[in-house]
Design a protein around this motif. Structure first.
Motif, PDB file in Angstrom:
ATOM      1  N   ILE A  55      25.264  70.650  38.926  1.00  0.00           N
ATOM      2  CA  ILE A  55      25.138  70.156  37.556  1.00  0.00           C
ATOM      3  C   ILE A  55      25.390  71.327  36.614  1.00  0.00           C
ATOM      4  CG2 ILE A  55      23.678  68.930  35.901  1.00  0.00           C
ATOM      5  CD1 ILE A  55      21.920  68.156  38.419  1.00  0.00           C
ATOM      6  N   ASP A  56      26.338  71.141  35.698  1.00  0.00           N
ATOM      7  CA  ASP A  56      26.673  72.156  34.711  1.00  0.00           C
ATOM      8  C   ASP A  56      26.074  71.785  33.360  1.00  0.00           C
ATOM      9  OD1 ASP A  56      28.448  73.997  36.190  1.00  0.00           O
ATOM     10  OD2 ASP A  56      29.652  72.175  36.454  1.00  0.00           O
ATOM     11  N   TYR A  57      25.490  72.794  32.699  1.00  0.00           N
ATOM     12  CA  TYR A  57      24.847  72.609  31.405  1.00  0.00           C
ATOM     13  C   TYR A  57      25.345  73.677  30.443  1.00  0.00           C
ATOM     14  CZ  TYR A  57      21.265  70.729  34.599  1.00  0.00           C
ATOM     15  OH  TYR A  57      20.597  70.063  35.593  1.00  0.00           O
ATOM     16  N   GLU A  58      25.060  73.425  29.177  1.00  0.00           N
ATOM     17  CA  GLU A  58      25.143  74.470  28.164  1.00  0.00           C
ATOM     18  C   GLU A  58      23.780  74.512  27.490  1.00  0.00           C
ATOM     19  OE1 GLU A  58      28.653  75.290  25.453  1.00  0.00           O
ATOM     20  OE2 GLU A  58      27.178  74.421  24.065  1.00  0.00           O
ATOM     21  N   VAL A  59      23.255  75.710  27.317  1.00  0.00           N
ATOM     22  CA  VAL A  59      21.969  75.911  26.648  1.00  0.00           C
ATOM     23  C   VAL A  59      22.100  77.079  25.678  1.00  0.00           C
ATOM     24  CG1 VAL A  59      20.550  74.985  28.531  1.00  0.00           C
ATOM     25  CG2 VAL A  59      21.114  77.406  28.506  1.00  0.00           C
ATOM     26  N   SER A  60      21.275  77.050  24.650  1.00  0.00           N
ATOM     27  CA  SER A  60      21.227  78.152  23.675  1.00  0.00           C
ATOM     28  C   SER A  60      19.765  78.548  23.489  1.00  0.00           C
ATOM     29  CB  SER A  60      21.831  77.709  22.341  1.00  0.00           C
ATOM     30  OG  SER A  60      23.156  77.291  22.513  1.00  0.00           O
ATOM     31  N   PRO A  61      19.164  79.169  24.498  1.00  0.00           N
ATOM     32  CA  PRO A  61      17.716  79.411  24.454  1.00  0.00           C
ATOM     33  C   PRO A  61      17.283  80.487  23.461  1.00  0.00           C
ATOM     34  CG  PRO A  61      18.665  80.391  26.415  1.00  0.00           C
ATOM     35  CD  PRO A  61      19.766  79.630  25.735  1.00  0.00           C
ATOM     36  N   LEU A  62      18.151  81.439  23.185  1.00  0.00           N
ATOM     37  CA  LEU A  62      17.768  82.540  22.291  1.00  0.00           C
ATOM     38  C   LEU A  62      18.828  82.761  21.224  1.00  0.00           C
ATOM     39  CD1 LEU A  62      16.490  85.068  24.980  1.00  0.00           C
ATOM     40  CD2 LEU A  62      15.087  83.641  23.474  1.00  0.00           C
ATOM     41  N   TRP A  63      18.390  82.730  19.977  1.00  0.00           N
ATOM     42  CA  TRP A  63      19.216  83.074  18.826  1.00  0.00           C
ATOM     43  C   TRP A  63      20.481  82.224  18.707  1.00  0.00           C
ATOM     44  CZ3 TRP A  63      17.909  87.321  22.204  1.00  0.00           C
ATOM     45  CH2 TRP A  63      16.692  87.892  21.890  1.00  0.00           C
ATOM     46  N   GLY A  64      20.472  81.029  19.293  1.00  0.00           N
ATOM     47  CA  GLY A  64      21.610  80.123  19.174  1.00  0.00           C
ATOM     48  C   GLY A  64      22.836  80.521  19.961  1.00  0.00           C
ATOM     49  N   ILE A  65      22.691  81.501  20.851  1.00  0.00           N
ATOM     50  CA  ILE A  65      23.830  81.965  21.651  1.00  0.00           C
ATOM     51  C   ILE A  65      24.031  80.994  22.823  1.00  0.00           C
ATOM     52  CG2 ILE A  65      24.738  83.830  23.088  1.00  0.00           C
ATOM     53  CD1 ILE A  65      22.841  85.709  21.420  1.00  0.00           C
ATOM     54  N   PRO A  66      25.189  80.309  22.888  1.00  0.00           N
ATOM     55  CA  PRO A  66      25.398  79.352  23.972  1.00  0.00           C
ATOM     56  C   PRO A  66      25.648  80.045  25.310  1.00  0.00           C
ATOM     57  CG  PRO A  66      27.336  79.444  22.569  1.00  0.00           C
ATOM     58  CD  PRO A  66      26.310  80.352  21.955  1.00  0.00           C
ATOM     59  N   LEU A  67      25.010  79.517  26.341  1.00  0.00           N
ATOM     60  CA  LEU A  67      25.166  80.022  27.704  1.00  0.00           C
ATOM     61  C   LEU A  67      25.494  78.862  28.634  1.00  0.00           C
ATOM     62  CD1 LEU A  67      21.912  82.192  27.859  1.00  0.00           C
ATOM     63  CD2 LEU A  67      24.228  83.046  27.518  1.00  0.00           C
ATOM     64  N   ARG A  68      26.295  79.133  29.625  1.00  0.00           N
ATOM     65  CA  ARG A  68      26.566  78.142  30.675  1.00  0.00           C
ATOM     66  C   ARG A  68      25.523  78.314  31.767  1.00  0.00           C
ATOM     67  NH1 ARG A  68      31.569  75.221  30.539  1.00  0.00           N
ATOM     68  NH2 ARG A  68      32.126  75.323  28.345  1.00  0.00           N
ATOM     69  N   TRP A  69      25.110  77.181  32.331  1.00  0.00           N
ATOM     70  CA  TRP A  69      24.116  77.204  33.387  1.00  0.00           C
ATOM     71  C   TRP A  69      24.553  76.180  34.422  1.00  0.00           C
ATOM     72  CZ3 TRP A  69      18.168  76.892  32.126  1.00  0.00           C
ATOM     73  CH2 TRP A  69      17.443  77.233  33.255  1.00  0.00           C
ATOM     74  N   GLN A  70      24.549  76.580  35.675  1.00  0.00           N
ATOM     75  CA  GLN A  70      24.872  75.651  36.748  1.00  0.00           C
ATOM     76  C   GLN A  70      23.735  75.663  37.752  1.00  0.00           C
ATOM     77  OE1 GLN A  70      27.776  76.452  40.045  1.00  0.00           O
ATOM     78  NE2 GLN A  70      28.901  74.777  39.056  1.00  0.00           N
ATOM     79  N   THR A  71      23.269  74.458  38.083  1.00  0.00           N
ATOM     80  CA  THR A  71      22.252  74.344  39.127  1.00  0.00           C
ATOM     81  C   THR A  71      22.809  73.512  40.281  1.00  0.00           C
ATOM     82  OG1 THR A  71      21.231  72.382  38.115  1.00  0.00           O
ATOM     83  CG2 THR A  71      20.297  74.519  37.530  1.00  0.00           C
TER      84      THR A  71
END
Length: 157
Positions: A55-71
């Protein structure tokens, strides 16, 4: 250093409903704070969760910086538990065990997250200053959202 976050919550629903809700990544945005910018990028066509699912996600957990995350879903025991493990993302290591225990009040849901940050001593400092608090805030928000979704009628009584 590996950290652990544990949460439990009683849900006033049947096991089937709890399982269907939590085993769909599309429901995560409903229980994640809006400022995290959580988006599911994978086209999963609403298939049931299975071992080996990516599963691929996009998250912006800190300061609105988008990050890709794959689980990757590494374990599934239908209507009992499943584990998602980070393949790519902001953590050095991340494993999230979701457990569902039926009881007389519905379902006791347990989350156990083990995680490690990159960057050695800098990661440990970031954990103490920012990351731990941010994760706790996300899971606290989730608890309130789940109260509204599953336990609202119980709160009115």
């Amino acid at each position: 250093m590996v950290y652990q976050l544990k949460k439990e919550q009683q849900l006033h629903c049947d096991l089937r409903l709890a399982w269907e809700f939590f085993s769909s990544p599309y429901n995560l945005s409903r229980i994640t704070p809006k400022d995290i910018g959580f988006k599911v990028l994978s086209e999963l066509h609403r298939v049931p969760i299975y071992e080996g699912m990516f599963i691929d996600y996009e998250v912006s957990p800190l300061w609105g910086i988008p990050l890709r995350w794959q689980t990757k879903i590494t374990r599934v025991q239908h209507q009992q538990h499943f584990v998602d493990f980070q393949q790519k993302g902001p953590y050095k290591w991340w494993s999230h065990h979701h457990e569902f225990i039926p009881n007389e009040n519905g379902v006791l849901m347990k989350d156990t997250v083990h995680y490690e940050l990159p960057f050695g001593v800098l990661g440990r400092i970031a954990h103490g200053l920012v990351v731990r608090k941010k994760l706790e805030a996300i899971f606290n928000y989730r608890e309130l959202a789940l109260e509204q979704l599953f336990n609202q009628s119980m709160l009115k009584e």
